[in-house]
Structures are given as structure tokens and as C-alpha cells.
Design a protein around this motif. Sequence first.
Motif, PDB file in Angstrom:
ATOM      1  N   TRP A  41       0.781  -1.214   0.000  1.00 30.12           N
ATOM      2  CA  TRP A  41       0.000   0.000   0.000  1.00 30.12           C
ATOM      3  C   TRP A  41       0.827   1.286   0.000  1.00 30.12           C
ATOM      4  N   GLN A 100       7.647   7.145   2.836  1.00 34.27           N
ATOM      5  CA  GLN A 100       7.990   8.499   3.279  1.00 34.27           C
ATOM      6  C   GLN A 100       9.361   8.579   3.938  1.00 34.27           C
ATOM      7  N   TRP A 127      11.542   8.919   0.427  1.00 34.26           N
ATOM      8  CA  TRP A 127      11.193   9.686  -0.758  1.00 34.26           C
ATOM      9  C   TRP A 127      10.685  11.062  -0.412  1.00 34.26           C
ATOM     10  N   GLU A 128      11.073  11.992  -1.241  1.00 37.10           N
ATOM     11  CA  GLU A 128      10.586  13.357  -1.150  1.00 37.10           C
ATOM     12  C   GLU A 128       9.188  13.384  -1.757  1.00 37.10           C
ATOM     13  N   PHE A 129       8.170  13.709  -0.941  1.00 44.09           N
ATOM     14  CA  PHE A 129       6.811  13.729  -1.457  1.00 44.09           C
ATOM     15  C   PHE A 129       6.390  15.158  -1.778  1.00 44.09           C
ATOM     16  N   PRO A 130       5.482  15.322  -2.738  1.00 47.55           N
ATOM     17  CA  PRO A 130       4.964  16.661  -3.003  1.00 47.55           C
ATOM     18  C   PRO A 130       4.245  17.184  -1.766  1.00 47.55           C
ATOM     19  N   HIS A 131       4.182  18.522  -1.645  1.00 44.32           N
ATOM     20  CA  HIS A 131       3.660  19.058  -0.395  1.00 44.32           C
ATOM     21  C   HIS A 131       2.201  18.747  -0.172  1.00 44.32           C
ATOM     22  N   LEU A 132       1.434  18.596  -1.256  1.00 41.57           N
ATOM     23  CA  LEU A 132       0.082  18.093  -1.003  1.00 41.57           C
ATOM     24  C   LEU A 132       0.118  16.593  -1.189  1.00 41.57           C
ATOM     25  N   VAL A 157      -0.972  13.914  -2.189  1.00 43.48           N
ATOM     26  CA  VAL A 157      -1.998  13.364  -3.059  1.00 43.48           C
ATOM     27  C   VAL A 157      -2.065  11.851  -2.875  1.00 43.48           C
ATOM     28  N   GLY A 158      -3.299  11.343  -2.831  1.00 43.00           N
ATOM     29  CA  GLY A 158      -3.511   9.908  -2.582  1.00 43.00           C
ATOM     30  C   GLY A 158      -2.765   9.009  -3.542  1.00 43.00           C
ATOM     31  N   PHE A 159      -3.424   8.063  -4.129  1.00 35.54           N
ATOM     32  CA  PHE A 159      -2.766   7.243  -5.153  1.00 35.54           C
ATOM     33  C   PHE A 159      -3.816   6.804  -6.092  1.00 35.54           C
TER      34      PHE A 159
END
Lengths: 417, 417, 417
Positions: free
Chosen positions: C70, C405, C408-413, C415-417
Motif C-alpha cells: 500500500w 515516506q 522519498w521526497e513527497f509533493p507538499h500536497l 496526493v492519494g494514489f
Amino acid sequence: MGSKYPRSMRGRLPLWTLMLEVALILIFFFFTNYDSTSKDHKTDVANYQLGQDVTVMAALGLGFLTSSLWRYSWSSVAFNFCMLALGVQWAVLVDGFLDQLSLEKVVITLSSIQRATVSAMSVLISAGAVLGKANLVQLLVMVLIEVTVFSATRTLDKEVLHSNDHLRLMHIHVFAAYFGLTVAWCLSRPLPKGVEEKDQRAVSPSLFAMLGTLCLWMFWPSFNSILLTQDERKNAILNTYYALAASTVSAISMSALAHPRGKINMTHIHNAVLAGGVAMSIPGHQILEPWIAMVLGLTAGLISIGGAKYLPVCFDHLLGIHDTCGVHYTFGLPGLLGGITYIILMMRKASRVGSLISSFHQVLISSGTLGLYVATGLASGLLTGLLLNIRIWRAPHVAKYFDDQAFWEFPHLAVGF
Amino acid sequence: MGSKYPRSMRGRLPLWTLMLEVALILIFFFFTNYDSTSKDHKTDVANYQLGQDVTVMAALGLGFLTSSLWRYSWSSVAFNFCMLALGVQWAVLVDGFLDQLSLEKVVITLSSIQRATVSAMSVLISAGAVLGKANLVQLLVMVLIEVTVFSATRTLDKEVLHSNDHLRLMHIHVFAAYFGLTVAWCLSRPLPKGVEEKDQRAVSPSLFAMLGTLCLWMFWPSFNSILLTQDERKNAILNTYYALAASTVSAISMSALAHPRGKINMTHIHNAVLAGGVAMSIPGHQILEPWIAMVLGLTAGLISIGGAKYLPVCFDHLLGIHDTCGVHYTFGLPGLLGGITYIILMMRKASRVGSLISSFHQVLISSGTLGLYVATGLASGLLTGLLLNIRIWRAPHVAKYFDDQAFWEFPHLAVGF
Amino acid sequence: MGSKYPRSMRGRLPLWTLMLEVALILIFFFFTNYDSTSKDHKTDVANYQLGQDVTVMAALGLGFLTSSLWRYSWSSVAFNFCMLALGVQWAVLVDGFLDQLSLEKVVITLSSIQRATVSAMSVLISAGAVLGKANLVQLLVMVLIEVTVFSATRTLDKEVLHSNDHLRLMHIHVFAAYFGLTVAWCLSRPLPKGVEEKDQRAVSPSLFAMLGTLCLWMFWPSFNSILLTQDERKNAILNTYYALAASTVSAISMSALAHPRGKINMTHIHNAVLAGGVAMSIPGHQILEPWIAMVLGLTAGLISIGGAKYLPVCFDHLLGIHDTCGVHYTFGLPGLLGGITYIILMMRKASRVGSLISSFHQVLISSGTLGLYVATGLASGLLTGLLLNIRIWRAPHVAKYFDDQAFWEFPHLAVGF
């Protein structure tokens, strides 16, 4: 009967499929062996790669092509996969027996597996029309019947009309489309309100469907040339490229034209871009100039989008045929276009070299071949549909149509998608 | 002009593309025919497989590579597909006419389609820079112009600098990158607040982008060797393998180094792992030892990540070029690295066998070739960008940048992704 | 130690991997060169395509196979990719040195890269068992050790038991599975409540995993035949087809049988359909009748689903081995089945032509080979696991297991998947 819960498949699916698999193994034990004579290995390896392309089309292409349904993507891909695995085994046997028309031992070669893969693709195409409305047991019954009938039709064609091997196999699209449509007609029920909403497309599954479309699109030249000799192969490959390119451009523009605000419909694109490849299957190797292939591709794209826009109204409401994945306008209509083109090409060829009588004779044979596949498709589809309506298969209740949850164990937290 | 609703494409897209397709068919009717002479079929089939690899790269690879934008994944994949279909048809014609420099009938072979696929890839690369800022009509205009200019540049190169066929085609990356950048410069507008958020990546689209990256990565050795003879092919394949492996390792570690907490950036990975393959395109077949390919791959990875980290600041804020998918550091900079390496290799080779003058002459020719592609890329990109700014194309409003909803019919329940 | 934040990889990952890459380049500089003798190019190109199939299996197949977690799909695909890139470079060196048992220059050919890709796949298989519980540095250390040990075991096998090249490489599944299991045993910690929930599957990632499964399924015949001669290749290909088809049917039906309401488990399908291919790896080319392959495929499917259902209870709770992606029942058990089948086949063959003694001798050698790979897998896995437990690697905290997380660098929003 009106239970909220989907019917358990435990009493049917494992028992039937395992018995079937054991029966297959027994038949293979008594009636088959490998080809032990040494042959031209170089050709074998080159053909192996073409055969792999067709396997990619069957497993990835047709598997993901139908995966865009919002809540039915798991079943689309996995049922397609299971039908392919069973269909290839069964087709090798049926093709082998019907090819030699006796019960002698069937000799299995690499090319008989490739031919069986193409045969099995007929069921994968037909399954698109009944997707979400049949359980896996019904689909596996369909595999056994359709592969047998398709193989029998080809034997009849060979014995009576003397078509060559390539031509017989390339009538797969019209046969499979009309088989699927009549089965869908038998299985169609008026959908309750909540169920209709499940017949929607979502963003991520649509990308998977695009992946399937692209896999089919890229490898279609291999499909249309797999049974040809080296000489004929080149033309079939080139024509398929051009027809696919033209149908892609025409499908996208027609889809925008059909929408009041000029928006493109993703479901149209998934299906209609392939119309050029379908239309090239039968006449591909006989077309000697690229512009003819392009005109056919363009026309196939137009027909396919036109069908997607206007046929559902007619078929769904008047005849009550719910064609889940648009098999009719993806494979049926472009296949007919290809068949008719082939008749015209044959007529021109015969009229150029011979008399009017030989030309008329040629038209009669070509039309007879096309008609034969459409007719057996419709007839056997009807019988199969009636058979699948029997209660013993535990068909899913109409409230559980298009729903993965009827067949799949989901994680306890129902994570989105 | 400031309307909330996206401009309807219905008046433009279908009309223009269908007219274009009909025009193409007419040109094919008058000016092309198939190659009917019998040739070495064995080589044909082996080349067919290499050509398929390149088609996979163009349709799946470049299609999905750019699909990671949060709300623009449908357009990325489908527009790429449409451009490819149109581009291949156009490139066969343009390449054919410019190759024979006359209006005689163009003879179409399997290899001319493969060459056309590579030519069309130039537009797919450039399109990455303007993704989300142009509609499909603008992109199709770009296809026509860029394929023509790229083909003309190669003819000029052939006539004046006498480069061989492989080398001319392998300058595609620098040409396409600088073409795309100047077009992007012309189309760039300051983004409103809400639009900037759409320029984000999400989890599932990022996996699709990873799929595209892997398809490109796996088949890059085929791309770099498709026009070579059997003898040169082996070195190009091996060097591309090593350069790709080295750039993968260096890209991942550099991406972690560039983040204050050592986290890896997925968008960097999508692009930078390919830098090694790009850098090998021009000099690949001339490198005789694996360590040189590895050093180049490592350097290409470093440059690519460095560019991804620091170039946007400079380009975006100072020059106002918004390079959506990082075409500059994925294809531009590593392509320049490859070109410069080739110049050095040629100089060393010439200096080993000949005099100082022949060595200097060689450097002049190689640098001239590289400069020619960069210069025509920049110049024609500027003209194209100015042309695309004309109102008749109905370019999307800046508030609708990066938004699938401007072009696609969505299901009435706006299912997530 | 109990920090909420994941440990930064910045101090470790970039430094170690760049140093490693530079060291590799230095070794390549001093100890390798390309094969400059001209050879049979036609065979080369045919083999190149088979090798591409194996690359697709390694990068796409094994990459996406494990992507169904997941919140760990990015790491699954990208770490697999990075391990492959490093593993191929390292395996070419180790295989080269151990093959010639001296420090002379290693000659690199196309086939040595293909062999290296297969060697590197051993780590990709093992990594499935520790997925989500190790960081990239630990995984890269595992690459170096496992490739070396696998190569050393094959050299030992070659020198002492005189197995042929194909047979040695095909023991990869049992070696890799038991290596991975013992490493997982060393790294396993009791999972806190919240973390267990991350060990779930979601809809869209499961489709990606299906994509991986299909890529492996389609190209497995190429994997099982890559090192064989043209004569033996045909049987290996045909048997692998049949075994895969049979295991697909049996896996799906057994999965439905194992659930109280007859529902199919997607995770079972991802793994168990491949069991037939794994079981064919060792004995594939020696089986002369299709029904034997089908029986083995059927049995492999049964064993694999049985293992997936009942082994986790025993292994997880009693031994404390948390096998994230079911490596034991996907690769371990079917691999053992294949090994035992090979022993029986060899015994029958020897007893048919020779005396009882030669038959006994043959059994001894075959069992010795199988035992050798299992034993070295277990032993080296244990040592590797202990090594990976050292603090210097900054292993992720147990609360950050299965979590993208952390890396990985995630976008600031988000977003689900």
C-alpha cells in the motif's frame, strides 16, 4: 436469490477447474507428444520472438484493455489471464485433432502453441462483451465451447472452401465479436440504478487500459503476419503500420467531433485506435500500396467511433444487448470492413487475370468464408448464451454486476485506488 | 478570453486533423509505393525486432515518462500517441523526398518506417517541455514543423559535412531538447496560484512514469544501435548498457545528496537514470573500453541531477522558460556531453593516425555537426513558438494549464485517480 | 533511537554508492576489455533479443511484482531498479574473475552481460523477503555479498560436481529464496500496531503487481532457455509454457478453495501463477512429454498456494520470519520441487542406460548440487543478516517499516494514489 451477498464460488470454481485441468493432463498423456525431429532452428527462434509478441498482446494487451471499469479492474485482468492459460491448453488439443481429423497422437511444436494462443484470443475478445456479467466458471465454459467451435469452423472452411491457414485464423475478429454479442444478449438484464454507476471509468484504471491499448497497437503488425511466409510478411507488416497510424489520427479527431464541446472520450480512444489493425487482418498481405491501407485505417476509425456513439442507443435500448467493452465496434465492424475489402481485392485480382466467371467464383468463395464465420459466431454464441443461463453456474446476481468484491478477497481497510 | 470554461476544440481539432490525414493519403497515393524487389529476408526479420523495441520506446516509454503530472496523465499519454501516429506518416514522406532530393516516387521499406519512428521521437521529446501548455492542434503543428526541420538539417549535414546515417540520427536529443526549450520559452506565462499546484506528482501516476522510464531504459541499447552495421552494433549495445547502469547508480545517490534530509526525488529518478543512454547515443559505437562508458554514464547522471536541482531556478525565474518535464537536463545536457565526447574521441583517433592538420580538420567537422543541430533546434524552435502563439490555434487559457478536464470527457462522477 | 522522524540517509547513501561506483570504474579500467574478435553476428543478434526478455523480467517483472504494498510501491520499484543496475556491473566482474580463476583481464561479451543480469536477479528475488525492512544502503550491501556468494557457489559446483553452465544458473531460485529468508529472519522485529496496517494491498498498486507478474509469466520461457543450445532450447520453452499454464489454472482454483466464501486472493495470484515456471527452471530441458510439465505445474501451483496459506502462521509466529512478499512459496518451494524432479529424471535416465551404481552416483551428484545451493544460501544469508544488523547502516526504525515516506521526497500536497 435476492440475497445482498454475492454467491459463494467455493462449491463450483475450484472443483470444476481442477477436474478440468486433470482431464486435460490425461488427454495430453494419452494423445500428445513433442516433435523430436530436428528442423531449421534459426527460423524457430525468429518465430519464437513473433510468437512472444502475440503472447504480450493476449496477456497484457487484451488483459488491460478492458481494465478501465471503475470497480472491475482486478477481475478484468485476472480472468483474462486465467482464460488464456486454459484456452491455450485446450486449443492445442482441439486444433491438433481437427487438423488431422483423427485420434492419432498430436505432435506439439512451437508453432502449434502460437496458433493456439491466437485461437484462445477469440475468447478473450468475446469476453469483453460479457465482462462484469459472468463469473469465472461461466467464462471457462465459454473458453471450451468457443475454442472448439472456432477450430471446427476453420476445419470446415479448410475442407470446403480451401482457404489458407493465415486467412482462416484472421477471421477471428468477426467470429469472436458476433459470438460475444449473442452471448451478451442472452446474459443481459436491465441494470438497477446503483449498478449502472459501476459501469464508469476512472483515471488510474483508464491509464492501465491505455497500456493495454498501446501493447496491442505496437504488436499488431506481428499478429497480422505470424502465419505468413517471409515474402508475404513484409506487406502485411507495412500495411498494418499505416492502417493503425491512420485510424489513430481519425479516431481522436472523430471523438472530439462527436462531443458538443469538442472533448475527447478516453473509452473511444482505447478501442477505436485499434480499428485499423483489425481491418488489416484479413486483407493486409494482399494490399500493394500504402494509401489503400491508410484509407481503410481512416474508414475503420470513423466506423468505430460512429459505432461507439450511435450503436449503444440502438443495441442497448432496442435489442437489450449490453456490450460492456464495445466489442462490436472495436472488433466486429472493422473486421467486416476488412472482410469486404478482401472480397473486392480478390474480385479485382481475378477479373484482371481471368474471365468474368472466375471473378464471380472468387467473390462467391470469399463472401462465403466471411459469412461462414459470422454465421457460426452468431449461432454458437446463442447456444452458449442459453447454456450459460442455466442455474448450475451460479451466475452473479444483477446487483453484483461489474463488482470485484463478488470474486476477490479485499484487504480489511478498503483502500481506494 | 477570461472565461472559466476551457475553449472548445470542436471547431479546430477534428477539421484540421482529418484534412491533414486526407492530404497525407493523397500524397501517399501520388508519390509512394512499396519496395517490391526481393531482398535478404532474414536480416529484415531481425531488424523488425529491433524496430519494435524502438516503437515500444516511443509509444510506451516516452508516453508514460511524462504521465506523472497529477491532473494531466491522460493527455500526456494520449497526445504522445497521436503525435507519434501522425509523425511517423509525415516523417516517411519528408525523409523520402529529402533523401533523394527530388519528387520521384518514394520507395517505402521496413527500415524507412523505423527511421521515421526515430524522427518522430524528436517531437515526442520536445513536447515534454511544453506539456500542459499547448493543445493537441498546436502539438500537431509542431509535429509537422519539427519533423521537417530535423529531416532538412540531416540532409544539410549529409550534403555538407558528410556524416553517416547513424550519426545524423543520433543528434536527435540535442536538436529536440533545444527546439522544445525555445518553444516552451515562447509559450511560457506566469502561472496563477491554483495552477502551480497542478504541476505536482502523485503516487500512482509516478508509478506509470516509472514504467515509461523502465521501458526506455531497457530498450535504449536497441535505439543506439538500430542504424549500425552488425560489427559496430556490439560495442554500441555494450557501452549503452554500462552507461545506463552507471547513470542509474549516480542519479539515485546524487538525488539523495541534493536533499537536506537525504530523501530521493522520484521526478529526478524518472529522468536522470536515462542520462547515460542519451550520452551514449552519439559516441557509443566509437568507445572501445567499458570504463569510458561508465565514466560518461556517471558524469551524465551527475549533470542531470545537478541540472534538475539548479537549472529551474535560473531558467524559470530569469529567462521565464517553464520546462515541464525537464527536457533540458534529461536530453539536452547529456546529449551535449555525448557530442563533446565524440569530438574528443575523433580528435584522438585522427591525431593517432595522421598529422595535426587532419586532427584539427576532424574537430572542426565534428563540432560543426553538433553546432548545426543545436543552432537549427534553437532557431526553428523560436519560429515554431512564435507561430504557436497565434490566436487561431485556440491555445488553452493559462488557468487551464496542466488540466486534463480541458480536453477530456470525464465520467459524471468525478472518480479520484 | 525512538525518534518519530525517519533517519536521514544523506550521510550514508550518496557517499557509499558514489565511492562504490568509482571503485567499480577503477576495476573495469584495470581488469576488463571488450571482445574484439569477430564472431557469428547472427547468433549474437538472436541472443540479444532473448537477453532483452530477461532484462524485461528483471526490471519490469521483479520490479512491479513487489509493488502491491500500500505505502511502499515507489521504493519497491526504484530500489529493485538500483539493485539491478549495481548488480549487473558487479556480477560481470565477479563472474569473470571466478570463471577464469585468475586476475587476468576479463573479456566482456554480450552473453556475459546476460549472464550477469540473471546473477543479479538472485538479489532481486531475495530482496522480496526483506522488502520494507531495509534501507537502500543495506540492500546494496546485500547485492555485493549475494552476487559474490552465488558466483562462488557456481564455481565450486563447476569445479567439484561438474554441472553445466545452464544447470548452475537455474539453481538461482532455491539459492535466492533461502538466502532471502535467513536475512529476513535476522531483520525481523515484532511489528507495532500501526505498521501492520501498512502491510496491506490496495487496488491500483495490485494492478501494477499484476503487470509485473504478467511480464514474468510471458517471458519465463526465455529465462529458462537462455543458456541452452538450439537443440535443447525447444523442449525447455515448450515445457515452461505448459507448466505456467497449468500452475495458473491450479493457483486460481486453489486460492478460491482456501477462502471460506470462495473468494480469490490477489496476492496469491501474483505469486503462485509463476510457480510453474520456477519448477521448470532446473528440469525443463530434460522433460520429453508435455503431461509431465503440466503435472509439475499443477503441483507447483498447489504447493505455492498451500504455502501462502499455512506457512506464514508457522514461520511468522514460531520462527519470527516475516517474509514480506512470499519469496519462500513463490521461489523456494517450487524451486525445490524442480530440483527433486531433476534428481528423479536423472536417476531414471541413468538406470535405463547403465548399472545401479551409475544410477546411484547420478542421484548423489544431483542431490549434492541442490543441497549445495540451499546450504550456501542459508549460511551466507545468515552472515549477511548479521552484518546488516550492525548500526552503521542506519536501518529504518521499526515504526517506519513499509513506508515510502522514509526515503522519498513527497509533493507538499500528499496526493492519494
